[in-house]
Scaffold this motif. Sequence first.
Motif, PDB file in Angstrom:
ATOM      1  N   TRP A 276       0.829  -1.209   0.000  1.00  0.00           N
ATOM      2  CA  TRP A 276       0.000   0.000   0.000  1.00  0.00           C
ATOM      3  C   TRP A 276       0.862   1.258   0.000  1.00  0.00           C
ATOM      4  CZ3 TRP A 276      -0.396   3.416   4.324  1.00  0.00           C
ATOM      5  CH2 TRP A 276      -1.337   4.447   4.168  1.00  0.00           C
ATOM      6  N   ARG A 277       1.939   1.260   0.785  1.00  0.00           N
ATOM      7  CA  ARG A 277       2.829   2.426   0.843  1.00  0.00           C
ATOM      8  C   ARG A 277       3.456   2.705  -0.522  1.00  0.00           C
ATOM      9  NH1 ARG A 277       3.433   4.295   5.868  1.00  0.00           N
ATOM     10  NH2 ARG A 277       2.960   2.881   7.610  1.00  0.00           N
ATOM     11  N   GLN A 278       3.781   1.644  -1.242  1.00  0.00           N
ATOM     12  CA  GLN A 278       4.333   1.822  -2.586  1.00  0.00           C
ATOM     13  C   GLN A 278       3.292   2.454  -3.509  1.00  0.00           C
ATOM     14  OE1 GLN A 278       5.698  -1.993  -3.949  1.00  0.00           O
ATOM     15  NE2 GLN A 278       7.040  -2.303  -2.188  1.00  0.00           N
ATOM     16  N   LYS A 279       2.072   1.926  -3.464  1.00  0.00           N
ATOM     17  CA  LYS A 279       1.010   2.413  -4.341  1.00  0.00           C
ATOM     18  C   LYS A 279       0.588   3.843  -3.988  1.00  0.00           C
ATOM     19  CE  LYS A 279       0.365  -1.141  -7.028  1.00  0.00           C
ATOM     20  NZ  LYS A 279       0.608  -1.036  -8.480  1.00  0.00           N
ATOM     21  N   ALA A 280       0.671   4.202  -2.702  1.00  0.00           N
ATOM     22  CA  ALA A 280       0.202   5.510  -2.258  1.00  0.00           C
ATOM     23  C   ALA A 280       0.989   6.650  -2.891  1.00  0.00           C
ATOM     24  CB  ALA A 280       0.275   5.600  -0.740  1.00  0.00           C
ATOM     25  N   PHE A 281       2.223   6.387  -3.322  1.00  0.00           N
ATOM     26  CA  PHE A 281       3.061   7.429  -3.906  1.00  0.00           C
ATOM     27  C   PHE A 281       3.131   7.330  -5.423  1.00  0.00           C
ATOM     28  CE2 PHE A 281       4.633   7.095   0.465  1.00  0.00           C
ATOM     29  CZ  PHE A 281       4.588   8.435   0.840  1.00  0.00           C
ATOM     30  N   MET A 282       2.303   6.455  -6.009  1.00  0.00           N
ATOM     31  CA  MET A 282       2.303   6.312  -7.461  1.00  0.00           C
ATOM     32  C   MET A 282       1.161   7.109  -8.085  1.00  0.00           C
ATOM     33  SD  MET A 282       3.105   2.222  -7.825  1.00  0.00           S
ATOM     34  CE  MET A 282       2.936   2.281  -9.615  1.00  0.00           C
ATOM     35  N   HIS A 283       1.447   7.776  -9.191  1.00  0.00           N
ATOM     36  CA  HIS A 283       0.409   8.527  -9.909  1.00  0.00           C
ATOM     37  C   HIS A 283       0.670   8.389 -11.408  1.00  0.00           C
ATOM     38  CE1 HIS A 283      -1.007  10.410  -6.194  1.00  0.00           C
ATOM     39  NE2 HIS A 283       0.261  10.621  -5.885  1.00  0.00           N
ATOM     40  N   PRO A 284      -0.382   8.293 -12.224  1.00  0.00           N
ATOM     41  CA  PRO A 284      -1.792   8.155 -11.804  1.00  0.00           C
ATOM     42  C   PRO A 284      -2.094   6.712 -11.402  1.00  0.00           C
ATOM     43  CG  PRO A 284      -1.650   8.110 -14.184  1.00  0.00           C
ATOM     44  CD  PRO A 284      -0.237   8.335 -13.690  1.00  0.00           C
ATOM     45  N   LEU A 285      -3.178   6.534 -10.715  1.00  0.00           N
ATOM     46  CA  LEU A 285      -3.603   5.209 -10.279  1.00  0.00           C
ATOM     47  C   LEU A 285      -4.799   4.729 -11.094  1.00  0.00           C
ATOM     48  CD1 LEU A 285      -3.457   5.683  -6.393  1.00  0.00           C
ATOM     49  CD2 LEU A 285      -1.871   4.306  -7.756  1.00  0.00           C
ATOM     50  N   GLU A 286      -4.831   3.426 -11.333  1.00  0.00           N
ATOM     51  CA  GLU A 286      -6.018   2.822 -11.933  1.00  0.00           C
ATOM     52  C   GLU A 286      -7.172   2.897 -10.925  1.00  0.00           C
ATOM     53  OE1 GLU A 286      -6.339   1.634 -14.990  1.00  0.00           O
ATOM     54  OE2 GLU A 286      -4.250   2.102 -15.483  1.00  0.00           O
ATOM     55  N   PRO A 287      -8.444   2.827 -11.376  1.00  0.00           N
ATOM     56  CA  PRO A 287      -9.582   2.926 -10.447  1.00  0.00           C
ATOM     57  C   PRO A 287      -9.508   1.941  -9.282  1.00  0.00           C
ATOM     58  CG  PRO A 287     -10.357   3.123 -12.702  1.00  0.00           C
ATOM     59  CD  PRO A 287      -8.896   2.796 -12.789  1.00  0.00           C
ATOM     60  N   PHE A 288      -9.137   0.679  -9.548  1.00  0.00           N
ATOM     61  CA  PHE A 288      -9.041  -0.309  -8.467  1.00  0.00           C
ATOM     62  C   PHE A 288      -7.981   0.120  -7.463  1.00  0.00           C
ATOM     63  CE2 PHE A 288      -7.356  -4.022  -6.345  1.00  0.00           C
ATOM     64  CZ  PHE A 288      -8.482  -4.787  -6.046  1.00  0.00           C
ATOM     65  N   GLU A 289      -6.841   0.553  -7.971  1.00  0.00           N
ATOM     66  CA  GLU A 289      -5.734   0.930  -7.089  1.00  0.00           C
ATOM     67  C   GLU A 289      -6.098   2.149  -6.248  1.00  0.00           C
ATOM     68  OE1 GLU A 289      -1.824  -0.567  -9.487  1.00  0.00           O
ATOM     69  OE2 GLU A 289      -2.804   1.245 -10.236  1.00  0.00           O
ATOM     70  N   LYS A 290      -6.816   3.082  -6.834  1.00  0.00           N
ATOM     71  CA  LYS A 290      -7.250   4.264  -6.078  1.00  0.00           C
ATOM     72  C   LYS A 290      -8.161   3.863  -4.919  1.00  0.00           C
ATOM     73  CE  LYS A 290      -9.096   8.925  -6.902  1.00  0.00           C
ATOM     74  NZ  LYS A 290     -10.137   8.948  -5.859  1.00  0.00           N
ATOM     75  N   LYS A 291      -9.076   2.940  -5.180  1.00  0.00           N
ATOM     76  CA  LYS A 291      -9.974   2.467  -4.114  1.00  0.00           C
ATOM     77  C   LYS A 291      -9.192   1.719  -3.041  1.00  0.00           C
ATOM     78  CE  LYS A 291     -13.831   2.134  -7.332  1.00  0.00           C
ATOM     79  NZ  LYS A 291     -14.570   1.230  -8.227  1.00  0.00           N
TER      80      LYS A 291
ATOM     81  N   GLU B 138     -12.639  -6.252  -9.180  1.00  0.00           N
ATOM     82  CA  GLU B 138     -13.096  -4.869  -9.096  1.00  0.00           C
ATOM     83  C   GLU B 138     -14.546  -4.816  -8.593  1.00  0.00           C
ATOM     84  OE1 GLU B 138     -12.500  -3.017 -12.862  1.00  0.00           O
ATOM     85  OE2 GLU B 138     -10.307  -3.215 -12.784  1.00  0.00           O
ATOM     86  N   ASP B 139     -15.390  -5.671  -9.133  1.00  0.00           N
ATOM     87  CA  ASP B 139     -16.790  -5.721  -8.689  1.00  0.00           C
ATOM     88  C   ASP B 139     -16.876  -6.143  -7.226  1.00  0.00           C
ATOM     89  OD1 ASP B 139     -17.597  -4.982 -11.202  1.00  0.00           O
ATOM     90  OD2 ASP B 139     -18.137  -7.016 -11.858  1.00  0.00           O
ATOM     91  N   ARG B 140     -16.038  -7.111  -6.862  1.00  0.00           N
ATOM     92  CA  ARG B 140     -16.070  -7.596  -5.480  1.00  0.00           C
ATOM     93  C   ARG B 140     -15.624  -6.504  -4.507  1.00  0.00           C
ATOM     94  NH1 ARG B 140     -13.438 -13.275  -3.211  1.00  0.00           N
ATOM     95  NH2 ARG B 140     -13.438 -12.698  -1.023  1.00  0.00           N
ATOM     96  N   LEU B 141     -14.598  -5.736  -4.874  1.00  0.00           N
ATOM     97  CA  LEU B 141     -14.153  -4.645  -4.004  1.00  0.00           C
ATOM     98  C   LEU B 141     -15.236  -3.576  -3.884  1.00  0.00           C
ATOM     99  CD1 LEU B 141     -11.951  -3.357  -2.276  1.00  0.00           C
ATOM    100  CD2 LEU B 141     -11.040  -2.285  -4.347  1.00  0.00           C
ATOM    101  N   ASP B 142     -15.905  -3.255  -4.988  1.00  0.00           N
ATOM    102  CA  ASP B 142     -16.987  -2.270  -4.938  1.00  0.00           C
ATOM    103  C   ASP B 142     -18.082  -2.716  -3.965  1.00  0.00           C
ATOM    104  OD1 ASP B 142     -15.772  -0.579  -6.739  1.00  0.00           O
ATOM    105  OD2 ASP B 142     -16.865  -1.334  -8.488  1.00  0.00           O
ATOM    106  N   ARG B 143     -18.485  -3.975  -4.052  1.00  0.00           N
ATOM    107  CA  ARG B 143     -19.536  -4.484  -3.158  1.00  0.00           C
ATOM    108  C   ARG B 143     -19.065  -4.471  -1.709  1.00  0.00           C
ATOM    109  NH1 ARG B 143     -19.763  -8.664  -6.886  1.00  0.00           N
ATOM    110  NH2 ARG B 143     -19.065 -10.135  -5.278  1.00  0.00           N
ATOM    111  N   LEU B 144     -17.820  -4.853  -1.517  1.00  0.00           N
ATOM    112  CA  LEU B 144     -17.259  -4.923  -0.171  1.00  0.00           C
ATOM    113  C   LEU B 144     -17.229  -3.539   0.482  1.00  0.00           C
ATOM    114  CD1 LEU B 144     -14.105  -7.092   0.506  1.00  0.00           C
ATOM    115  CD2 LEU B 144     -14.389  -4.898   1.628  1.00  0.00           C
ATOM    116  N   LEU B 145     -16.805  -2.532  -0.271  1.00  0.00           N
ATOM    117  CA  LEU B 145     -16.734  -1.184   0.279  1.00  0.00           C
ATOM    118  C   LEU B 145     -18.134  -0.614   0.532  1.00  0.00           C
ATOM    119  CD1 LEU B 145     -13.815   0.308  -1.873  1.00  0.00           C
ATOM    120  CD2 LEU B 145     -13.721  -0.709   0.421  1.00  0.00           C
ATOM    121  N   LEU B 146     -19.061  -0.896  -0.367  1.00  0.00           N
ATOM    122  CA  LEU B 146     -20.443  -0.442  -0.160  1.00  0.00           C
ATOM    123  C   LEU B 146     -21.065  -1.090   1.069  1.00  0.00           C
ATOM    124  CD1 LEU B 146     -21.828  -0.418  -3.826  1.00  0.00           C
ATOM    125  CD2 LEU B 146     -21.579   1.572  -2.318  1.00  0.00           C
TER     126      LEU B 146
END
Length: 350
Positions: A154-169, A305-313
């Motif tokens: 996560w720390r690696q991804k947090a400093f990367m730009h731009p992020l894909e939609p899944f990675e941003k979530k 991606e769908d599973r993460l969306d449902r999980l966060l909702l």
Amino acid sequence: MIKKDQYRNAGDHVKDSIKTHYGIHVRQLSVFHSYPSFQTPNSIFLIVPTGEFTKEELKELHDMSQYLQEQKDPYVSTFLMTKDNELTFEHEGSKYSLLKSASYLSNRSFQLGTELAQFHQKGRQFPYQVKEMTRLGGWKGFWEKRLDQLEQFWRQKAFMHPLEPFEKKFVESFPYYLGLSENAIQYLVDTELDEKPGIVDSGTVCHQRMTKNKWSQENLVKIPTDWVLDHGSRDLAEYMRNTFMLYRNDLFEQGFLFLQQYEEVTPLSSFSKRLIYSRLLFPLHYFETIEGYYISPESEHDFYEDRLDRLLLDSDRYELFLRTFHEMSGMRNTHFQIPQIKWLTQKRSG
């Protein structure tokens, strides 16, 4: 692994392998429990991939299955040895085992909670030491390792730009699940410090992931490659989690009925209930979703991606489930009340 769409093409080759290694002539292959299978009048045979297991792990699973079958569990499948007295055979570069079970009688009276409690009772009596396939007492280490690995990623991804939609979530949601994971680990530590395990808390034969459909009225064959040695609360918690994830409309009725059926055979100790709660607090479903996305081929990314969306909702609903489980566990036994998670309680009152 032989996939379903390959059965027809691979069938003759698999039959030849079974003939060569076991001396069994297979007339027709079908699919049972998602595995290639064939039947005789009294038995079901499953061809199960076992390349992920070491010889030592398979030997322990073999011993567990033999023992449980000796304890008169008719639907435990056991390993059939090859002509060379081996637990596995090779087919097209991969390792498989042939498992044998009695033919299932679908009209048998069946309650999942009762069946699992009886299965655990027998498993607690397993007389041999298990070294390779045990998870007993190891949750804290497993959880901490998994959390550390995902936090570093996560720390690696947090400093990367731009992020894909899944990675941003993922980047935005991880701090919440980090906190939930730390709560779970602390709850587990406190449980092991505060509670004295009883006889019912002995290690038993459990599943890597017990799900709502692992056993059913029509499909009760018990497969040893699904198993680990652990505390019985593992199966109870993972059943509840799976029901929430995939059958949430059934959760509050069938999920707690399942626990009631289990406790009619084996009443749960305070230690057991606290272990269930700590395991439910640990967001394994989140970890598996994030990890699954990054290790899967791109063709499967939409699923995660769908599973993460449902999980966060559903995060608020999962908190409601955690609060409800806590309340129900207290109502079912007035002699003890498992500790609360303060922020969950405060969130409700707020």
